[in-house]
Write an enzyme that holds these catalytic residues in place. Structure first.
Site, PDB file in Angstrom:
ATOM      1  N   CYS A   1       0.955  -1.222  -0.150  1.00  0.00           N
ATOM      2  CA  CYS A   1       0.209  -0.096   0.481  1.00  0.00           C
ATOM      3  C   CYS A   1       1.388   1.240  -0.315  1.00  0.00           C
ATOM      4  CB  CYS A   1      -0.844   0.164   1.316  1.00  0.00           C
ATOM      5  SG  CYS A   1      -1.870  -1.347   1.268  1.00  0.00           S
TER       6      CYS A   1
ATOM      7  N   ARG B   1       5.986  -0.363  -5.796  1.00  0.00           N
ATOM      8  CA  ARG B   1       5.704  -0.880  -4.498  1.00  0.00           C
ATOM      9  C   ARG B   1       4.643  -1.902  -4.766  1.00  0.00           C
ATOM     10  NH1 ARG B   1       6.349   2.907   0.158  1.00  0.00           N
ATOM     11  NH2 ARG B   1       5.087   1.521   1.507  1.00  0.00           N
TER      12      ARG B   1
ATOM     13  N   TRP C   1      -2.613  -2.904  -2.125  1.00  0.00           N
ATOM     14  CA  TRP C   1      -2.035  -4.479  -1.881  1.00  0.00           C
ATOM     15  C   TRP C   1      -2.866  -5.456  -1.184  1.00  0.00           C
ATOM     16  CZ3 TRP C   1       0.241  -8.159   0.859  1.00  0.00           C
ATOM     17  CH2 TRP C   1       0.926  -9.408  -0.007  1.00  0.00           C
TER      18      TRP C   1
ATOM     19  N   ASN D   1      -2.008   2.378   5.940  1.00  0.00           N
ATOM     20  CA  ASN D   1      -1.202   1.491   4.935  1.00  0.00           C
ATOM     21  C   ASN D   1      -0.641   0.678   6.567  1.00  0.00           C
ATOM     22  OD1 ASN D   1       1.375  -0.498   4.301  1.00  0.00           O
ATOM     23  ND2 ASN D   1       2.666   1.423   3.972  1.00  0.00           N
ATOM     24  N   GLY D   2      -0.724  -1.186   6.490  1.00  0.00           N
ATOM     25  CA  GLY D   2      -0.668  -1.188   7.540  1.00  0.00           C
ATOM     26  C   GLY D   2      -1.321  -2.924   7.800  1.00  0.00           C
TER      27      GLY D   2
ATOM     28  N   GLU E   1      18.212 -18.570  -5.429  1.00  0.00           N
ATOM     29  CA  GLU E   1      18.114 -17.169  -6.154  1.00  0.00           C
ATOM     30  C   GLU E   1      17.262 -18.297  -7.434  1.00  0.00           C
ATOM     31  OE1 GLU E   1      16.837 -14.471  -5.394  1.00  0.00           O
ATOM     32  OE2 GLU E   1      17.145 -13.093  -7.039  1.00  0.00           O
TER      33      GLU E   1
ATOM     34  N   LYS F   1      13.402 -16.355  -8.632  1.00  0.00           N
ATOM     35  CA  LYS F   1      13.167 -16.319 -10.074  1.00  0.00           C
ATOM     36  C   LYS F   1      11.864 -16.111 -10.342  1.00  0.00           C
ATOM     37  CE  LYS F   1      14.566 -12.559  -8.730  1.00  0.00           C
ATOM     38  NZ  LYS F   1      14.778 -12.393  -7.942  1.00  0.00           N
TER      39      LYS F   1
ATOM     40  N   GLU G   1       8.623 -16.248  -9.132  1.00  0.00           N
ATOM     41  CA  GLU G   1       8.346 -14.854  -8.958  1.00  0.00           C
ATOM     42  C   GLU G   1       7.379 -14.597 -10.073  1.00  0.00           C
ATOM     43  OE1 GLU G   1      11.429 -13.341  -7.650  1.00  0.00           O
ATOM     44  OE2 GLU G   1      10.551 -11.920  -6.069  1.00  0.00           O
TER      45      GLU G   1
ATOM     46  N   HIS H   1      18.856 -36.335  -1.180  1.00  0.00           N
ATOM     47  CA  HIS H   1      17.528 -36.604   0.181  1.00  0.00           C
ATOM     48  C   HIS H   1      16.321 -36.281   0.136  1.00  0.00           C
ATOM     49  CE1 HIS H   1      21.927 -37.646   2.457  1.00  0.00           C
ATOM     50  NE2 HIS H   1      21.993 -36.844   1.617  1.00  0.00           N
TER      51      HIS H   1
ATOM     52  N   LYS I   1       6.158  -5.576  -4.083  1.00  0.00           N
ATOM     53  CA  LYS I   1       8.204  -4.997  -4.123  1.00  0.00           C
ATOM     54  C   LYS I   1       8.245  -4.717  -2.570  1.00  0.00           C
ATOM     55  CE  LYS I   1      11.731  -4.193  -5.895  1.00  0.00           C
ATOM     56  NZ  LYS I   1      12.385  -4.914  -6.961  1.00  0.00           N
TER      57      LYS I   1
HETATM   58  C1  G6P Z   1       9.181  -9.004  -1.639  1.00  0.00           C
HETATM   59  C2  G6P Z   1       9.977  -8.818  -2.824  1.00  0.00           C
HETATM   60  C3  G6P Z   1      11.121  -9.823  -3.512  1.00  0.00           C
HETATM   61  C4  G6P Z   1      12.386  -9.322  -1.882  1.00  0.00           C
HETATM   62  C5  G6P Z   1      11.998  -9.657  -0.999  1.00  0.00           C
HETATM   63  C6  G6P Z   1      12.839  -8.280   0.365  1.00  0.00           C
HETATM   64  O1  G6P Z   1       9.357 -10.289  -1.617  1.00  0.00           O
HETATM   65  O2  G6P Z   1       9.068  -9.099  -3.940  1.00  0.00           O
HETATM   66  O3  G6P Z   1      11.857  -8.877  -4.374  1.00  0.00           O
HETATM   67  O4  G6P Z   1      13.546  -9.541  -2.408  1.00  0.00           O
HETATM   68  O5  G6P Z   1      10.413  -8.438  -0.569  1.00  0.00           O
HETATM   69  O6  G6P Z   1      12.583  -7.058   0.181  1.00  0.00           O
HETATM   70  P1  G6P Z   1      14.082  -6.103   0.771  1.00  0.00           P
HETATM   71  O7  G6P Z   1      13.717  -4.642   0.271  1.00  0.00           O
HETATM   72  O8  G6P Z   1      14.241  -6.310   2.085  1.00  0.00           O
HETATM   73  O9  G6P Z   1      14.903  -5.845  -0.070  1.00  0.00           O
END
Ligand code: G6P
Length: 591
Positions: free
Chosen positions: A2, A27, A74, A100-101, A468, A472, A475, A491, A586
């Site tokens: 938000c 965001r 959001w 927001n919160g 990672e 990706k 996501e 395992h 984000k």
């Molecule tokens: C969200 C984003 C990710 C990010 C994570 C941590 O899940 O979608 O891309 O890695 O938050 O965010 P930060 O701003 O704390 O690195």
């Protein structure tokens, strides 16, 4: 998540608020709305979808009035629907609130409100706020007094802005645990969840802390404590800002941000040697070192842990920020906590850091976005310097985090300058990796786009890169993917390998090569389709993504690139928008 912004001034508010919402669009959100006060009436427009879509349907930026509040939502409590979009109003349509919160006791408050005759129009936690304000104002309280009266009843965390047609000259805002920046300019006064939402002509900020409130009028911004006493605060110059980011001809921000990475390595390496030396000494002297982070930042932390051990001979632990609280008993004043967060705003990271700080720990933050909550509560701050990252999935900030960990680990052995030189050379290797592989990986994505399960394996310093890479893919391509140390495959996960299941094997020609290859052969024996990311060819590969040879501690900066490109091309070839993945944000400002 938000984003909120409010404006009170001489200009028509809605277009200013709308542009502010556009600036916090990165965001992540699913619906949007604006409310203004005009001729003593409250006007509200909102809808589901992207800002431009909602605007073209509802005319968000065309609402009259010099006072306005706007929100990008959001969804947390209640689905993605128009009634659940903010602003939310009271029964009389006189009060509007954006928030927001999370109000954790909203169910209890909602039941009380309903039994007192209130009509609740949404499923959100937020809607209790305008109704509680309504009750207070009916008692004869001002908007400010109403906000002061209800704030102690709200459990959880919030930053909210409220307007009322009964007091059509002001916006009242309050915060507890969520960010709320107050901006000052000749053209009017602002409050927003993010100072980056302010237009360029806002040059000064008034710092607002938890349990405080702000009243914006045409004449200024006044701050008050929880008892309603006026606070005197010095203004701060708004020094950092991010310029407008655009796609610079790329189809998506994600591709642009991947392509920026050769430069990003240099920018992240442009650090202050004294600061790094001080932090390195703190790390070496500390009784224990804990790195805390979420998502992609946590995978960078895992590479960092490896570098600290390999270079600095200092063992540390990485604790997922959402789990940090459960380990907080072990944190003391002899602890250094490194908090890694691109946004500097992730709620779980902030909460853990506050707890660690209260226990006496020293806090070092590694942040990209300027003016964040994390910055305010840290003893030392390291900036990634990679500029705005607007794709929800992190790419260039990850590479910058790896650079920072590399520099920190070399600072532990008093070799900061050597590390900087090593990194200067790596920038061209990052370019090469992109040039050699982008088209090739696009072709591979067409071949693999119908696969539903991907596995990523690696050993040693590259293990976190496997994770990672899988993150990706999940996501943005919505493919089930798992990353793991190659030795762990047998395992359990090996049971899932079927003929032609893609297994990405990160096997640079270093001390892990032979063992990682053995694990790849085990997978291949079960029919796996082996995609190898390596500088050394082997007949067992079904598809070879060739990378340049580099120093073994720098491989993560290279091996992650093809995996970012693979996720990107898979998303695009499957018809998805990689910049705005479904359900993800984000900045994750809720726990
Ligand atoms: C969200 C984003 C990710 C990010 C994570 C941590 O899940 O979608 O891309 O890695 O938050 O965010 P930060 O701003 O704390 O690195």
């Amino acid at each position: 998540m938000c984003g909120i912004i409010g404006y009170c001034g001489r200009e028509i508010a809605a277009p200013i608020v709308f542009q502010g919402l556009k600036r916090v669009e990165y965001r992540g959100y699913d619906s949007a709305g604006i409310a203004t006060l005009s001729d003593r009436s409250l006007l509200v427009k909102k809808g589901v979808g992207k800002l431009d879509e909602v605007n073209s349907q509802k005319g968000l930026d065309a609402i009259p009035g010099n006072i306005g509040i706007g929100h990008t939502r959001w969804a947390t409590h209640g689905g993605v629907t128009e009634p659940n979009a903010h602003p939310h109003c009271d029964c009389s349509g006189e009060v509007a609130v954006i928030h927001n919160g999370i109000i954790e006791n909203y169910q209890e408050l909602r039941e009380q409100l309903i039994s007192n005759g209130h009509r609740i129009a949404s499923e959100t936690d937020t809607e209790v706020i305008p109704h509680l304000i309504e009750d207070e104002m009916k008692k004869g309280n001002s908007l400010k007094a109403a906000v002061l009266a209800i704030a102690p009843r709200l459990e959880g965390y919030y930053a909210f802005l409220a307007i009322s047609s009964r007091e059509p000259d002001k916006i009242v805002g309050a915060r507890k645990g969520s960010p709320l920046a107050v901006g000052i300019s000749d053209q009017g006064f602002f409050a927003a969840s993010d100072a980056l939402a302010f237009p360029d002509y806002v040059t000064e900020l008034l710092p607002l802390d938890d349990h405080e409130m702000v009243v914006l009028t045409h004449h200024g911004a006044e701050l008050f404590d929880a008892a309603g006493n006026r606070l005197q605060r010095d203004k701060r110059r708004l020094t950092s800002r991010w310029g407008e980011a655009n796609k610079q001809g790329y189809r998506f921000f994600m591709l642009k941000e991947i392509m920026e990475q050769p430069r990003v390595v240099e920018d992240a390496a442009a650090q202050n040697k004294e600061l790094f030396t001080d932090i390195a000494l703190d790390i070496l002297r500390a009784g224990q070192v804990i790195i805390t982070a979420c998502g992609t930042s946590r995978y960078a932390a895992l590479v960092g842990r490896y570098l600290f051990s390999k270079v600095g001979r200092k063992f540390c632990d990485v604790v997922m920020a959402s789990e940090f609280h459960y380990f907080a008993d072990s944190v003391d004043k002899d602890t250094v906590v490194l908090a890694v967060s691109q946004s500097g705003e992730t709620a779980d990271v902030i909460e853990g850091v506050k707890e660690a700080k209260a226990a006496g720990a020293k806090i070092v933050s590694i942040i990209n976005r300027p003016m964040s909550l994390l910055e305010d509560i840290s003893n030392h701050v390291i900036y990634l310097n990679c500029g705005p990252e607007l794709c929800v999935a992190a790419t260039k900030s990850f590479l910058s985090q790896l650079v920072v960990f590399y520099l920190l680990s070399f600072s532990m052995i008093n070799a900061f300058d050597k590390a900087v030189n090593n990194l200067k050379r790596i920038s061209s290797e990052v370019s090469k990796t992109i040039d050699w592989n982008n088209d090739k990986i696009e072709r591979l994505s067409h071949e693999l786009k119908t696969k539903n399960d991907f596995y990523y394996i690696a050993r040693g310093i590259n293990f976190a890169i496997a994770s990672e890479g899988a993150l990706k893919a999940k996501e943005i391509s919505y493919i089930h993917a798992e990353g793991m140390p190659a030795g762990e495959l047998k395992h359990g996960t090996l049971a899932l390998i079927e003929p032609l299941t893609p297994v990405a094997v990160i096997c640079p020609d270093d001390y892990t090569y032979n063992e990682t290859l053995s694990n790849a052969i085990e997978a291949k024996a079960r029919g796996a389709y082996i995609v190898a990311i390596s500088d050394r060819d082997n007949e067992i590969y079904d598809f070879w993504i060739e990378i340049p040879k580099v120093d073994e501690l720098l491989y993560p900066l290279i091996t992650v690139i093809p995996l970012q490109l693979l996720a990107y091309h898979l998303a695009v070839s499957r018809g998805y928008d990689p910049d705005r993945p479904r359900n993800l944000a984000k900045s994750v400002t809720v726990k």
